[in-house]
Design an enzyme around this catalytic site. Structure first.
Site, PDB file in Angstrom:
ATOM      1  N   SER B  37     -83.342   2.611 -22.086  1.00  0.00           N
ATOM      2  CA  SER B  37     -84.646   3.246 -22.265  1.00  0.00           C
ATOM      3  C   SER B  37     -84.560   4.713 -21.913  1.00  0.00           C
ATOM      4  CB  SER B  37     -85.664   2.552 -21.355  1.00  0.00           C
ATOM      5  OG  SER B  37     -86.853   3.300 -21.295  1.00  0.00           O
ATOM      6  N   SER B  44     -93.002   3.381 -19.276  1.00  0.00           N
ATOM      7  CA  SER B  44     -93.249   3.101 -20.688  1.00  0.00           C
ATOM      8  C   SER B  44     -94.740   3.088 -20.973  1.00  0.00           C
ATOM      9  CB  SER B  44     -92.663   1.744 -21.069  1.00  0.00           C
ATOM     10  OG  SER B  44     -91.308   1.693 -20.724  1.00  0.00           O
ATOM     11  N   THR B  46     -96.731   1.128 -22.340  1.00  0.00           N
ATOM     12  CA  THR B  46     -97.526  -0.092 -22.113  1.00  0.00           C
ATOM     13  C   THR B  46     -98.428   0.104 -20.897  1.00  0.00           C
ATOM     14  OG1 THR B  46     -95.598  -1.357 -22.856  1.00  0.00           O
ATOM     15  CG2 THR B  46     -97.364  -2.590 -21.810  1.00  0.00           C
ATOM     16  N   PHE B 117    -114.661  -8.303 -27.048  1.00  0.00           N
ATOM     17  CA  PHE B 117    -113.918  -7.126 -27.471  1.00  0.00           C
ATOM     18  C   PHE B 117    -114.213  -6.883 -28.942  1.00  0.00           C
ATOM     19  CE2 PHE B 117    -111.454  -4.803 -24.590  1.00  0.00           C
ATOM     20  CZ  PHE B 117    -110.592  -3.977 -25.289  1.00  0.00           C
ATOM     21  N   GLN B 231    -104.004   3.777 -36.653  1.00  0.00           N
ATOM     22  CA  GLN B 231    -105.323   3.472 -36.118  1.00  0.00           C
ATOM     23  C   GLN B 231    -105.874   4.608 -35.273  1.00  0.00           C
ATOM     24  OE1 GLN B 231    -106.105   0.376 -32.929  1.00  0.00           O
ATOM     25  NE2 GLN B 231    -107.168  -0.519 -34.670  1.00  0.00           N
ATOM     26  N   HIS B 233    -108.532   5.363 -32.525  1.00  0.00           N
ATOM     27  CA  HIS B 233    -109.401   4.713 -31.546  1.00  0.00           C
ATOM     28  C   HIS B 233    -110.674   5.543 -31.472  1.00  0.00           C
ATOM     29  CE1 HIS B 233    -110.915   3.104 -27.786  1.00  0.00           C
ATOM     30  NE2 HIS B 233    -110.013   2.157 -27.860  1.00  0.00           N
ATOM     31  N   LEU B 243    -107.551   7.941 -23.387  1.00  0.00           N
ATOM     32  CA  LEU B 243    -108.255   6.768 -23.888  1.00  0.00           C
ATOM     33  C   LEU B 243    -109.416   6.354 -22.990  1.00  0.00           C
ATOM     34  CD1 LEU B 243    -108.255   4.196 -25.728  1.00  0.00           C
ATOM     35  CD2 LEU B 243    -106.709   3.191 -24.069  1.00  0.00           C
ATOM     36  N   GLU B 246    -112.023   0.345 -25.028  1.00  0.00           N
ATOM     37  CA  GLU B 246    -113.028  -0.397 -25.784  1.00  0.00           C
ATOM     38  C   GLU B 246    -113.841  -1.292 -24.866  1.00  0.00           C
ATOM     39  OE1 GLU B 246    -111.875  -1.339 -29.769  1.00  0.00           O
ATOM     40  OE2 GLU B 246    -112.108  -3.445 -29.284  1.00  0.00           O
ATOM     41  N   ARG B 286    -112.233  -1.057 -35.085  1.00  0.00           N
ATOM     42  CA  ARG B 286    -112.003   0.346 -34.785  1.00  0.00           C
ATOM     43  C   ARG B 286    -111.997   1.242 -36.012  1.00  0.00           C
ATOM     44  NH1 ARG B 286    -107.272  -0.444 -30.306  1.00  0.00           N
ATOM     45  NH2 ARG B 286    -108.641  -1.264 -28.687  1.00  0.00           N
ATOM     46  N   HIS B 354    -104.245   6.223 -31.964  1.00  0.00           N
ATOM     47  CA  HIS B 354    -103.989   5.306 -30.859  1.00  0.00           C
ATOM     48  C   HIS B 354    -102.843   4.349 -31.124  1.00  0.00           C
ATOM     49  CE1 HIS B 354    -104.952   2.943 -27.393  1.00  0.00           C
ATOM     50  NE2 HIS B 354    -105.199   1.863 -28.082  1.00  0.00           N
ATOM     51  N   ARG B 389    -105.833  -2.999 -36.631  1.00  0.00           N
ATOM     52  CA  ARG B 389    -105.620  -3.923 -35.511  1.00  0.00           C
ATOM     53  C   ARG B 389    -106.907  -4.083 -34.722  1.00  0.00           C
ATOM     54  NH1 ARG B 389    -104.587  -3.509 -30.106  1.00  0.00           N
ATOM     55  NH2 ARG B 389    -104.275  -1.252 -30.077  1.00  0.00           N
ATOM     56  N   LEU B 390    -107.156  -5.339 -34.309  1.00  0.00           N
ATOM     57  CA  LEU B 390    -108.274  -5.548 -33.398  1.00  0.00           C
ATOM     58  C   LEU B 390    -107.836  -5.213 -31.984  1.00  0.00           C
ATOM     59  CD1 LEU B 390    -109.911  -8.883 -34.533  1.00  0.00           C
ATOM     60  CD2 LEU B 390    -110.530  -6.540 -35.123  1.00  0.00           C
ATOM     61  N   SER B 394    -102.874  -6.257 -29.232  1.00  0.00           N
ATOM     62  CA  SER B 394    -101.556  -5.645 -29.129  1.00  0.00           C
ATOM     63  C   SER B 394    -100.770  -6.127 -27.918  1.00  0.00           C
ATOM     64  CB  SER B 394    -101.715  -4.128 -29.083  1.00  0.00           C
ATOM     65  OG  SER B 394    -100.525  -3.529 -28.704  1.00  0.00           O
TER      66      SER B 394
END
Lengths: 250, 593, 156
Positions: B37, B44, B46, B117, B231, B233, B243, B246, B286, B354, B389-390, B394
């Protein structure tokens, strides 16, 4: 529009050229919404592309951008330039770590210490079916200590980490406590031998600076002192009732 | 040339990479698995995910409903067999994380709590306050410390895939610390490098999201799928792009324009109610919310902020207690970066990039058409997200497909031959020479990395933003090809070996230029509007011609080629995406056997 | 050729040279810089100075305990020994030392009481008890006991 400028004194060190670090001066504009990271990126993009520093999320969650700002450990993405006017601002790499280059420090020792305290959930069931129940108040017990982003500002603030490199250190000990206090964890005993040790909690003299500088309010000092109490209780218990030990050993 | 050898090599140490590594170690503890990495794994991206991860566990919910929400949310571009597998395995993976210590938020009886969501008809999003990604990543990282079989190459940057004899045999990578360039051979490689938000100027993504893995595979002749679907956001902070999850809307936040009006009601998203209604208004998908913003902007109903037009997110009616309990990180971010308190002030927000729905084309087990090459996570496209994507799909995606890819790669490695072709070592030497000549020893050169990067971001935002036209895309394509030329002439200030981040940013820039080119060309060829890809010159969805995945590859002569691959439809035939109060009567009726 | 199954050995850099030597750089083994820590590191920050003073206050505690033991021995030896003890205690040096020791004792006690709540995470119905409720009673007890001892000594 008159944008004020501020002088930044940034530590530079390249092992290929320098025997030791020195400070280099740059003039940087101070926009009201700019943080230290914006200034460093401005320098790298426009003034001197060799300036080297770590950064990633710029929202205070990844823990990459720890530096010493005027001798205080801070996150570069969470520290606003405007609060340092009229300047100058001195930026150096985090204390108590070996310096690789400019503002980049070597953190592999921290990762070794983290691994040693067994920061994972120890539960005999393993991957059994169904969730482990945990009430919101049980979650609250360890929630604070689980917020650690591994930014290592606490190691930079802790004088013991500087004087005694084998000290496991605030973040690793706080993360061990995060698992000890988790109601689903059954590994407190396993961790006791590693934590209740001169390199572990007994190396801590409760200076308290780690908790002060933590950007996520993890309170590692509190975690360590609480464990000292628990470990001391355990020590007294074992002294008074040593025969209990044999039953607990598996 | 130094080499090391492994059975499975993970490129990327985020949620997908770490989950895959654990899957390999559990499938066969004798396999030599390594994670490489360019940052330490806990850095990362995530870690920045906030809202939650969806999985069906409550009694009133069903797998079919989650499937339908995902498929309709993706505007029917999702491969339904993959979606069914995903929906089935998501709750298992999330439960496994719980067993590994992830501190999911709970109901008062101790069971895992779920919340609403965007785009979901039922409440099925598991959450850990509003730092779900942070807790997932740290749980995964700390769990990998348990496995001594998992080796790590921290802060190594992969520059090239080594391919010979028709299969992938490893990578060439630079060790950032020392500048050493080395071949790392492996019987199978799983790419988990994440998305490419930094191709655009305003994004929630971290600096490290530069599409490196997608470019690696593209340059090796591998296919990228659905690259035109990016996407936006709907709620990012204006200057930084940070961010605002949501979940703020799921807990009941309103989106209002400059007149204080909940404008989403004008865009076929239902009628405004005081409490959030699933799949309606602020809990719509979104892409529709971001498109509504652009329409409001055109009508002049957005507020002019110091960094461009914004609308406002109103959380004041939620109360301080709920905000502190369910949205503490949102409050912290607003206070810090906007100087505003969501308890008493309106938060200015605007759509920012996003997520990348597209990516490396894989099958349902994470395998690409190149033998030995797998991919999982945001960099891969299976596809379960389709055209949009909802939210909260993810995080389970990286877990489910990380595990699948890990298992599949482990099985591939067990069966693969031991020998490494000598040609591969020669390739690695060539790569090292290229890097040294083109970047480190190069003198002269006129371009700066930052200049080209900013020009690229501007071109992509203008050409391939929320609404696209043929001319805007053609202009962007032209601009990008000029920038590719200019990028050959980059001059670096930093020629040293030790931790050369300028070299890294130059290499990342070349990756971003490749990915941007794929995005723009794929968008140019899809002459319809679907999900997140909206063409003002082709405003309707065209199922006859375009119910298909776009697959972009680079031919051996260096040209770009776009094909279309069919979408797997099992039980849900394409229908209308309906949000707001008008819903199809029963979802089970639509999903005919 | 590949060394099967071996990741490259972790880099252990050469030890830091002294300030005077010229930089010698070995390819692929960057020399990490370890800044030396001076004996006076604690003067750098006010928080560190306070910490060292707090730790030094234990010397004052030891001094006071030793003094108490000497006093008790003097009392047990009878009138003459006690008079000599009092005479020694009234010298200006002793008074100065004891005033400083008393100040450090105050510092010791106050910092101890203030830090005690950090070591105890007491929760009632899920909410953490504020620190004052733990240190408060300790202060009260301290004042009460001191008041009682004062009363006994002064009314004798």
């Amino acid at each position: 529009m008159n944008i004020p400028m501020i002088e930044m004194q940034v530590a530079r060190y390249s092992p290929e050229r320098d025997a030791q670090p020195y400070l280099q001066r740059f003039e940087v504009p101070v926009k009201p919404e700019w943080v230290i990271l914006d200034a460093l990126n401005y320098i790298k993009d426009k003034l001197d592309g060799t300036l080297t520093f770590r950064w990633s999320c710029r929202m205070g969650i990844c823990g990459s951008c720890g530096y010493m700002v005027n001798n205080e450990p801070k996150l570069g993405c969470a520290t606003f330039l405007s609060q340092y006017l009229p300047g100058p601002i001195k930026i150096e790499p985090l204390s108590n770590f070996p310096v690789v280059r400019d503002l980049v420090v070597e953190i592999s020792e921290f990762l070794e210490k983290l691994k040693r305290v067994k920061p994972w959930l120890i539960h005999e069931n393993g991957n059994g079916a169904g969730e482990y129940l945990q009430t919101p108040s049980q979650l609250e017990e360890f929630r604070q200590h689980s917020m650690c982003i591994n930014c290592l500002l606490c190691y930079a603030a802790c004088p013991i980490s500087g004087l005694d490199p084998v000290f496991i250190g605030p973040a690793a000990l706080a993360l061990a406590q995060r698992y000890n206090k988790d109601s689903r964890d059954q590994g407190a005993e396993e961790r006791m031998a590693i934590l209740s040790h001169p390199e572990g909690i007994w190396g801590c003299t409760f200076v308290g600076e780690c908790t002060k500088v933590c950007p996520k309010h993890v309170d590692p000092a509190g975690a360590i002192q609480q464990y000292k109490l628990a470990a001391a209780m355990e020590g007294i218990k074992q002294f008074l009732m040593p025969w209990g030990q044999r039953q607990e050993e598996r | 040339m130094d080499t090391s050898s492994h059975d499975v090599l993970l490129v990327g140490g985020g949620g997908a990479g770490l989950r895959a590594a654990i899957a390999v170690a559990e499938t066969n503890p004798n396999l030599r698995v390594a994670v490489i990495s360019k940052v330490y794994p806990m850095r990362s991206h995530t870690v920045a995910a906030e809202g939650g991860a969806s999985g069906v566990i409550k009694a009133d919910d069903s797998l079919d409903e989650h499937c339908y929400d995902t498929i309709s949310g993706g505007d029917w571009l999702c491969d339904q067999d993959a979606v069914e597998a995903f929906v089935r395995e998501a709750p298992e993976e999330l439960l496994r994380l719980e067993h590994w210590g992830c501190p999911w938020s709970r109901e008062s009886n101790g069971h895992i709590a779920v919340r609403a969501f965007g785009g979901m008809k039922k409440k099925r999003t598991w959450f850990a306050a509003d730092k779900t990604g942070f807790h997932i990543l740290h749980t995964l990282f700390q769990t990998t410390l348990k496995y001594n079989e998992i080796q790590r190459y921290d802060e190594w940057f992969v520059t090239k895939l080594l391919i010979d004899d028709g299969r992938v045999q490893g990578v060439v990578a630079i060790e950032l610390m020392s500048g050493r360039i080395q071949a790392i051979t492996a019987k199978s490689v799983i790419v988990c490098t994440g998305g490419c938000g930094r191709v655009f100027p305003y994004t929630t993504n971290a600096a490290i999201k530069t599409g490196d893995g997608m470019a690696l595979v593209f340059r090796a002749g591998g296919p990228l799928k659905d690259m035109e679907f990016v996407q936006y956001h709907p709620t990012g902070l204006p200057f930084t792009g940070i961010l605002i999850t949501e979940a703020a809307r799921a807990e009941g936040g309103y989106l209002i324009n400059k007149d204080g009006y909940r404008y989403l009601q004008d865009y076929n998203l239902g009628r405004p109610e005081p409490r959030p209604v699933l799949r309606s208004m602020e809990l719509g998908p979104r892409d529709r919310l971001s498109q509504a913003f652009v329409k409001e902007l055109e009508r002049g109903r957005t507020t002019k902020g110091p960094y461009g037009p914004v609308v406002h997110l109103d959380l004041r009616h939620l109360g301080e207690r709920l905000i502190n309990q369910k949205l503490p990180f949102v409050r912290e971010l607003c206070l810090k970066y906007e100087g505003l308190d969501p308890v008493t002030d309106l938060i200015p927000v605007r759509p920012v990039i996003h997520y990348m729905m597209g990516g490396i084309s894989t099958d349902i087990d994470g395998a690409t058409p190149l033998p030995g090459l797998f991919a999982a996570g945001e960099c891969a496209c299976v596809s379960i997200n389709g055209a949009n994507r909802l939210g909260s799909n993810s995080l389970p995606e990286i877990l489910v497909f990380g595990a699948r890819a890990g298992k599949a790669a482990a099985e591939f490695a067990e069966a693969a031959p031991d020998a490494i072709s000598p040609a591969v070592i020669a390739q690695a030497n060539d790569e090292r020479r290229r890097l040294e000549q083109d970047f480190l020893h190069e003198s002269g050169g006129t371009e700066r990395v930052a200049t080209i990067r900013e020009a690229m971001q501007k071109a992509v935002e203008e050409g391939a933003g929320i609404y696209r036209t043929e001319s805007s895309l053609r202009d962007a394509a032209q601009e990008l090809s000029e920038l590719q030329e200019r990028a050959r002439n980059i001059s670096l200030d930093d020629h040293s070996r030790t931790f050369n981040t300028e070299l890294l940013s130059a290499l990342e820039l070349t990756c971003m230029l490749d990915v941007a080119t794929c995005i723009v060309h794929s968008a140019l060829h899809r002459t319809e509007s679907r999900g997140a890809h909206q063409r003002t010159d082709y405003p309707k969805r065209d199922d006859r011609n375009f119910l298909a995945h776009s697959v972009i590859t680079r031919t051996s002569s260096g040209n770009i080629r776009i094909d279309y691959a069919p979408v797997t439809i099992t039980r849900w035939p394409p229908g209308e995406r309906v949000y707001g109060q008008q819903q199809p009567e029963t979802i089970k009726q639509v999903a005919s056997a | 050729m590949s060394r099967a199954g071996q990741a490259p050995a972790p880099i252990r850099p050469t030890p830091t040279p002294t300030q005077e030597t010229a930089p010698t750089y070995t390819e692929f083994h960057p020399r990490w810089y370890r800044p030396p820590i001076s004996t006076y590191w604690w003067l750098g920050k006010s928080a560190y100075v306070k910490f060292i003073l707090r730790e030094l206050s234990s010397v004052a505690v030891a001094w006071t305990v030793a003094l108490l033991l000497v006093q008790i021995r003097a009392i047990s030896r009878g009138g003459d020994a006690y008079t000599r003890f009092l005479h020694r205690m009234s010298s200006p040096w002793m008074i100065a030392i004891n005033i400083i020791a008393f100040a450090f004792l105050m510092l010791h006690s106050i910092t101890w009481f203030n830090l005690a709540p950090k070591a105890m995470a007491v929760r009632i119905r899920g909410i953490r008890v504020p620190g004052l409720l733990i240190s408060g009673p300790q202060y009260m007890a301290w004042i009460a006991i001191s008041a009682i001892i004062f009363a006994i000594v002064l009314t004798r």
